[in-house]
Design an enzyme around this catalytic site. Sequence first.
Site, PDB file in Angstrom:
ATOM      1  N   LEU A 574       7.318  15.542  24.758  1.00  0.00           N
ATOM      2  CA  LEU A 574       6.899  14.286  25.401  1.00  0.00           C
ATOM      3  C   LEU A 574       7.427  13.064  24.666  1.00  0.00           C
ATOM      4  CD1 LEU A 574       3.159  15.145  26.168  1.00  0.00           C
ATOM      5  CD2 LEU A 574       5.089  15.176  27.765  1.00  0.00           C
ATOM      6  N   GLY A 575       7.607  13.196  23.360  1.00  0.00           N
ATOM      7  CA  GLY A 575       8.062  12.045  22.594  1.00  0.00           C
ATOM      8  C   GLY A 575       8.244  12.402  21.140  1.00  0.00           C
ATOM      9  N   GLN A 576       8.696  11.408  20.378  1.00  0.00           N
ATOM     10  CA  GLN A 576       8.986  11.618  18.965  1.00  0.00           C
ATOM     11  C   GLN A 576       8.437  10.435  18.199  1.00  0.00           C
ATOM     12  OE1 GLN A 576      10.769  14.407  18.014  1.00  0.00           O
ATOM     13  NE2 GLN A 576      10.488  13.997  15.837  1.00  0.00           N
ATOM     14  N   GLY A 577       7.760  10.695  17.088  1.00  0.00           N
ATOM     15  CA  GLY A 577       7.237   9.627  16.255  1.00  0.00           C
ATOM     16  C   GLY A 577       7.406   9.929  14.800  1.00  0.00           C
ATOM     17  N   GLY A 578       6.859   9.036  13.948  1.00  0.00           N
ATOM     18  CA  GLY A 578       6.983   9.219  12.514  1.00  0.00           C
ATOM     19  C   GLY A 578       6.273  10.456  12.019  1.00  0.00           C
ATOM     20  N   GLY A 580       5.971  13.297  13.826  1.00  0.00           N
ATOM     21  CA  GLY A 580       6.686  14.467  14.318  1.00  0.00           C
ATOM     22  C   GLY A 580       6.799  14.399  15.821  1.00  0.00           C
ATOM     23  N   VAL A 582       5.847  15.252  19.821  1.00  0.00           N
ATOM     24  CA  VAL A 582       4.660  15.394  20.659  1.00  0.00           C
ATOM     25  C   VAL A 582       5.036  16.292  21.830  1.00  0.00           C
ATOM     26  CG1 VAL A 582       2.899  14.207  22.016  1.00  0.00           C
ATOM     27  CG2 VAL A 582       3.875  13.092  19.992  1.00  0.00           C
ATOM     28  N   ASP A 694      -0.893  -0.877  13.555  1.00  0.00           N
ATOM     29  CA  ASP A 694       0.381  -0.547  14.200  1.00  0.00           C
ATOM     30  C   ASP A 694       0.276  -0.722  15.712  1.00  0.00           C
ATOM     31  OD1 ASP A 694       3.049   0.123  14.198  1.00  0.00           O
ATOM     32  OD2 ASP A 694       2.709   2.282  14.181  1.00  0.00           O
TER      33      ASP A 694
END
Length: 906
Positions: A574-578, A580, A582, A694
Amino acid sequence: MEQSTPWAMAQARSRLLLLCLATAASVSVLQARAQTDTMGFISIDCGLPGTASYLDTSNITYVPDAAFIDTGSNSNISVEYVTPKLKKLYLNVRSFPDGARNCYTLRTANAGHKFLLRAIFMYGNHDGLGRPPVFDLYVGVNFWTMVNITAADAVVIQEAIVVVPEDFVQVCLVNTGTGTPFITGLELRPLKSTLYPQANATQGLVLVGRLNFGPTDQTDIIRYPDDLHDRIWFPWVNPTNWAVLSTTNRVQNLDDDIFEAPSKVMQTAITPRNASMNIEFYWDSEPQPKDPTPGYIGILYFSELQLLPSNVVRQFYINLNGQLWYPRGMTPDYLYSDSISNDNPVRDNARYNISINATANSTLPPIINAVEVFSVISTRNVGTDSVDVSAITAIKAKYHILKNWMGDPCLPKNFAWNGLTCSFAISSAPRITGINMSFSGLNGDISSSFADIKAVQYLDLSHNNLSGTIPDSLSQLSSLTVLDLTGNQLSGSIPSGLLKRIQDGSLNIRYGNNPNLCTDAGPTNTTLKPQNETPMSHVTTNNSTYEERSLQLENRRFTYRELEIITNNFQRVLGQGGFGSVYHGLLEDGTQVAIKLRSDSSNQGVKEFVAEAQILTQIHHKNLVSMIGYCKDGEYMALVYEYMPEGNLQEHIAGNGHNRKLLSWRQRLKIALESAQGLEYLHKGCNPPLIHRDVKATNILLNSKLEAKIADFGLSKAFNRDNDTHVSTNSLVGTPGYVDPEYQNTMQPTTKSDVYSFGVMLLELVTGRPAVLRDPEPISIIQWSRQRLARGNIEDIVDPRMHGNYDINSVWKAADIALKCTMVASTQRPTMTDVVMLLQECLELQQACIDGSGGMNGNFSTGSSSDLYSGYNAYNAHGQFTDVSQGSTDHNFLRVPTMAKGPAAR
């Protein structure tokens, strides 16, 4: 004369019917006969110690105020202001050095009745500071007036006529930072619903002046028992310019009189000493911070006091600012009380000049007996649902809670009770949807009143000293999704109704650390156990050990193998973040979830994981993403959230949403408002409060209804509301373009840091552009917007893809909010509570535009042929004139510069 100006006239002759004239619309005849009301008075001597009441010189019983308020402290006025003539009421005050809002609660017989409220203030240097304060006064959740004390011995009287929607009314003093609020006396007088029809459910009247013309003694004040409603009529004495007419005969009211002026007031009148002159007076408009163009209601009283022969005529015109106020000549009736008033408030004049002059047919000069002038206030704000209020008030009383729990629980929003979350709708009363009373020192059993707050979604009573059994009535709260009873002394078993709610998945109950609580589910012999029996006490990473508190997660704990099954081996990203990646997942019952799996290369470690997990088990709000469970399985760490099918806000701003459809302005405002409500909850509703640190468009997620929820709490920090509004850190976190410059300089994030970041996001919604633009050099969206708005054209920054489909005032207001949020100095930024309120106004403007009403409220007359009245000065405590007005302080009500001690005729 404006065609649209409505008028009402109370005439002495019952046979007289006024028809609609070409020069004035909506003229009506209203007749009345005075009726004696039962008293029903509440008269409070504020700051009076003890429990004994006393009878004052007006034959009214005054009582101490301890039964009406539970905050504040008593003090006596300075001895230098105590004289033999001083009324007992003025000897003491109650002051409120603590808390932003302190409220008296006055119980009334029935809901929906009309009352006269009077608040009395005499400073008397009771605090020894020699600095009279300035503060605000509220009636219920609606602003009443600003109280400005200008002299230590002056008495300032604030009076309002309002319709009270409930069986109680609250009068609140609000500290505005300019001195400690105090009060000397508080009075409530019931009025018949037919009196003062200009006061209704949405509009109240605030007294500017009430004058009796004709007395010869400046101390001749008329009130109860001569006025059965205990209105205070101050004399206007000016023997130089006016002759006095008087009678000892009774002056009668007519049937259905809508003002019921007392006979003693109507027994005197004035007329010019020079028969060829007019009666003239004026007052100046006094704009208020909350009402820059105040509207006014005037009531002029007339009665003929001389029995005139048939060949003698007294007839006169009434003019406002040089134009007819009443459209025809007025001829008062002998010994009957007449009144002329305007139904709708008049506005937009700096000065209001009243002139009463004889008509050409008149053989006698004009007269006037009395006058009242009111400004109008809005009473449209509706308080919290009455059942919710009764329940939470009972809870407050049972557990002796102080905090800021006074006044209305939800409104005004910046004074909402700590620990409560409320829902707001334009067409209905606010409801209490969340209660966080953890760590509040609660003793005794769980109050049955909790079950009366029907809209509550989460109830946190954890970490108190509650005992007894868990009431099964809580299972009837259909909206309740989270019940936290952790860390108490509860006994017995989980009630069957709650067990059923747990089993059907509609309720998450947390009950760990209650040693005497039996969790045997009953005949099925199923034992419910807390899921926090395996705390994460030590986590080792990069050769260092991080000591943690137990997560105490009652959410589901997943194994890594379960996550593989749920995600079909992590097939859909679904997505990428700091932290890891998702992944999309599907639980056994078909519920979609989002799984944030920490990667080995993540720059966010165990500390952030634990922080987010701990926070998400404690916070519950419709505009915050909910955590369903977590995984701590060896080296694998993951958080399992509710699935938000519409992705994040940044995708939609960029036009890359799932359906590629751009957001409308109303949708953008709604998302901004919902995001603001989530942040407001973090700042005010959490215990301890939280700073997100954030806030950005990618951290605002949208469900299938495009409802906004804040996500990603790994960088959030708690702060102590009682000691400070910031937390100290040794590292700067956040996203470029969103980070508060003050935080960058001090390394101390505050709630205003979140406000700054939110302002950036709001500008993104207005402009459709990212936080940092390439134009062609990098420039912040704040600087870019300010440069263009300096030209005065909002369309220079508004997202052109909306093709002008928005209310221009709504967009302007939103841009202004964003720029205020992003002020360099944090002290100049609003709170998130302020932002929520302002965004609601933006949304209402836009909705009004959609509905075709253009956002216009009320039916105000315009043009110069408005109406108004007269004024007077207040008396001090010794019955002498002062320069402080009885109504709104410092009004130049019928005063000329050369007359420091009272108004003058011309």
